[in-house]
Design a protein around this motif. Structure first.
Motif, short mmCIF file in Angstrom:
data_model
loop_
_atom_site.label_atom_id
_atom_site.label_comp_id
_atom_site.label_asym_id
_atom_site.label_seq_id
_atom_site.Cartn_x
_atom_site.Cartn_y
_atom_site.Cartn_z
N UNK A 1 15.53 121.19 -26.44
CA UNK A 1 15.47 120.41 -25.21
C UNK A 1 14.55 119.20 -25.36
N UNK B 1 14.73 126.94 -20.11
CA UNK B 1 14.86 125.69 -19.35
C UNK B 1 15.96 125.76 -18.30
N UNK C 1 14.42 128.77 -10.50
CA UNK C 1 13.27 127.98 -10.99
C UNK C 1 12.01 128.84 -11.09
N UNK C 2 11.85 129.77 -10.16
CA UNK C 2 10.65 130.62 -10.18
C UNK C 2 10.66 131.59 -11.35
N UNK C 3 11.82 132.19 -11.59
CA UNK C 3 11.85 133.32 -12.51
C UNK C 3 12.28 132.98 -13.93
N UNK C 4 12.95 131.84 -14.11
CA UNK C 4 13.56 131.58 -15.42
C UNK C 4 12.51 131.40 -16.49
N UNK C 5 12.73 132.03 -17.63
CA UNK C 5 11.87 131.86 -18.80
C UNK C 5 12.55 130.95 -19.82
N UNK D 1 7.58 123.23 -19.44
CA UNK D 1 8.15 123.02 -20.77
C UNK D 1 7.08 122.88 -21.85
N UNK E 1 3.73 130.04 -20.90
CA UNK E 1 3.87 128.76 -20.19
C UNK E 1 4.98 128.81 -19.16
N UNK E 2 4.69 128.30 -17.98
CA UNK E 2 5.70 128.15 -16.93
C UNK E 2 6.15 126.70 -16.83
#
Lengths: 428, 428
Positions: free
Chosen positions: B402, A231, A225-229, B231, B228-229
């Motif tokens: 998404x 969804x 969750x922290x690193x994902x660019x 959606x 953006x972090x």
């Protein structure tokens, strides 16, 4: 299998980019594949997994031996170890996925405009799904099958301790795909165990991963969750609550609370906190807590609960924000449904909450006032599961509010688009 | 209004955190607000905007004077300038949003399990929406109204050149909210013009923004998508294609291509590339291109198109990946629908594509083979619009796969959860 010594950051990047490109190419073929072909592939994958049983067991034996040598816990070794029954369960799981309805091509909505344009909203595959999991080799087959059913390619990155097992299973899945005329690249497994490979996946492989699904403990999910660019479909915690309203049926409450907490304590849908309406504390607390204690549950209670039920331990503030995943429950009194809503909106992880009540107004307030993925009335929180929801399996449970919320089954692994049919309409 | 000189990074962070917390608190009230109250607020907002016309015009006059002094273009000044008619259109827009159905509480699906559990999937508000827009003050009212209708709080960050106008409009909207008993914090505007404020929004204000909607040019959208972090609902480009199949009705093709390109060239749904089936190039190219040229369209064609239509300019490879947003079209020949699909999947921004054909098999192949948000048959690409789809307005068009894809209307600004009703069920 390449190991850390054989790769460097540059080569990991190149390997991962290639995997991404091949997954995207495979996803284009899957998107056009009719249901019959996908189902034939799922059944052929099941056959191939059974046929590969000796190879899978041999690979798994090596993984288990290495994990034993590394001093892993008994619980870890249990999750890692395969046997004939577990391999057959995997192939039966693939056949069950074949029997599910195919969501791709379903018309979700259809309407006609005054100018004669006919608009349809139609389900389409998502594209490429990245699944990052820990040392449970069976996820290889489960996740591969669910993604395929929805017309998606999948890139699997299993735990390094189960790498040999997962690789043997994936080889069988690829054989099944090819037997049905589908590309083996539809289900790929990352062949390097570097953590850098996970980093590359979280960056999305140059647009070639559409969504990431982490399957594992809190530290894995937190990193993703922290690193994902891209969804992510995930839940960090299942800090689930059960609220017993003054109007609750006490016998039902005793049973449902005990089941919510103690049926299986290690799953995300198990209850962690019990809230009891202050109005019925004197009558309801003891029978509910006695039933929990009898099943071996440790009780950590607020001071006012302990005043009524002295056998309980004392909860501190951290207890109400702790997902125990163990035979422990925190207990507090609240002022009716409004008090329950206030407590839950403060502490909940927005996964699953239940109300036990006969008063419909209390149920309506609970359902409207709490923003969690799953809300239950007079039923156990342990029903928070795609299979129990009738979705025929799930790749996980999501607590985000975008796209997939709650159990993520085959339907949640799709997107949609609009298809508009006209007869020469131009816009004025 | 604070300006850059009065704020530093620390105070921007504190201001933005406070805005986020107040938005989240307001969103909890909105989520419980019945349709009647939200619609009363929308109508009161419309009244308040009309009543505030002198203040809005005065503020806008200052913005326009400053922009003129800064030497902004005529097109920029036109977008920025308000007058009585434009303000009335804003308030009429709010009344139209009041008339839309309320999506919140709608049951999307309902089913019963063999154990008697009744499961419903029900629409809920998303929570807090961040809207980042350029100097079009009317977005303040449009976006505020659409978010409110779906039960969401909104944090608006308008362009600094329209800051005074947007602030005056937001003040009127907050008055309308309060008149209906709803919190003015439901529609907030960022009071600082620092770019750092946008950065804070893109980080999600400590979990207090659920989704970001950028409204503006490509550089704004690119920055939002990159940083953006949370959606994002957006499209970077609308590189839309029209394919004329050999089976197309030529008269229809001439009209639909001309409308797709030339009705308005600056909108995201305008066509940028024309693909013609090689089989009918000799007969179809000239009438279609003549009609475009007659309307003032510059034609940039592949060498083989020029051989048949020498009046065209020569396209280079970059033309097919360029969103002109101008009276220019790129033209190429393709081998039937498969050639069109291959070209579009290579160059498309996955926004909107149209096929002109009478052959149903070609249409089916086009619809199945192209993964864009909107696919049209025998209709102009300029219908790619929430209003034209019957959604009663849109906050933008999304090309992500998404949650919201295509026009983002009130319904797409909602999430959902599961509500399960039992009679004491426990999980075996």
């Amino acid at each position: 299998m390449l190991d850390r010594a054989e790769t460097d950051a540059g080569s990991v990047g190149a390997i991962m980019d290639d995997i991404g490109r091949r997954a995207r190419a495979a996803s284009r073929i899957l998107a056009l594949s009719p249901r019959e072909q996908k189902d034939a592939a799922l059944n052929a994958m099941a056959d191939a997994v059974n046929a590969a049983m000796p190879a899978i067991l041999e690979a798994n034996g090596e993984d288990v031996a290495a994990a034993q040598e590394a001093g892993m816990t008994a619980a870890f070794l249990d999750r890692l170890t395969l046997n004939a029954a577990r391999i057959i369960a995997m192939s039966e799981g693939l056949r069950a996925i074949a029997d599910l309805p195919d969501p791709v091509g379903d018309t979700i909505a259809a309407w006609e405009r005054p100018n004669g344009l006919k608009i349809e909203r139609v389900r389409t595959p998502l594209g490429v799904i990245g699944v990052i999991y820990e040392s449970r080799p069976n996820v290889t087959a489960d996740a591969g099958g669910l993604c395929l059913k929805a017309g998606n390619a999948v890139i699997l990155r299993g735990g390094s301790d189960s790498a040999r097992s997962s690789r043997a299973i994936q080889a069988a899945l690829a054989d099944g795909l090819k037997a049905a005329g589908l590309p083996g690249d539809a289900i790929q497994i990352v062949p390097v165990t570097d953590r850098a490979a996970v980093g590359e996946m979280l960056k999305g492989l140059a647009g070639n991963i559409d969504v990431i699904v982490p399957r594992g403990g809190k530290s894995l999910v937190a990193r993703v969750q922290d690193e994902a660019r891209v969804p992510v479909f995930a839940h960090l915690e299942g800090l689930c609550h059960v609220y017993v309203d003054a109007s609750a049926d006490l016998t039902m409450a005793v049973e449902v609370v005990a089941n919510s907490k103690m049926r299986r304590t290690g799953i995300c849908g198990s209850a962690e906190t019990l809230l009891v309406d202050r109005k019925v504390a004197a009558s309801h607390l003891a029978p509910i807590l006695d039933a929990l204690a009898e099943k071996g549950c440790e009780i950590r209670a607020s001071a006012e609960v302990r005043a009524l039920y002295p056998k309980a331990g004392l909860a501190d503030e951290t207890d109400f924000s702790t997902e125990y995943l163990d035979a422990i429950i925190s207990v507090a009194l609240v002022d009716g449904v409004e008090g329950a809503i206030a407590h839950i909106e403060t502490y909940s992880s927005h996964h699953t909450e239940a109300i036990l009540a006969e008063d419909e107004a209390a149920v309506a307030a609970f359902f409207a006032g709490i923003d969690s993925a799953i809300l239950l009335h007079n039923a156990s929180t342990q029903f928070a599961d795609g299979g129990e929801f009738g979705m025929g399996g799930e790749i996980g449970i999501a607590t985000g509010k975008m796209h997939a919320r709650g159990p993520v089954g085959v339907e949640q692994l799709t997107s949609f688009n609009y298809r508009v049919r006209g007869s020469g309409q131009t816009r004025p």
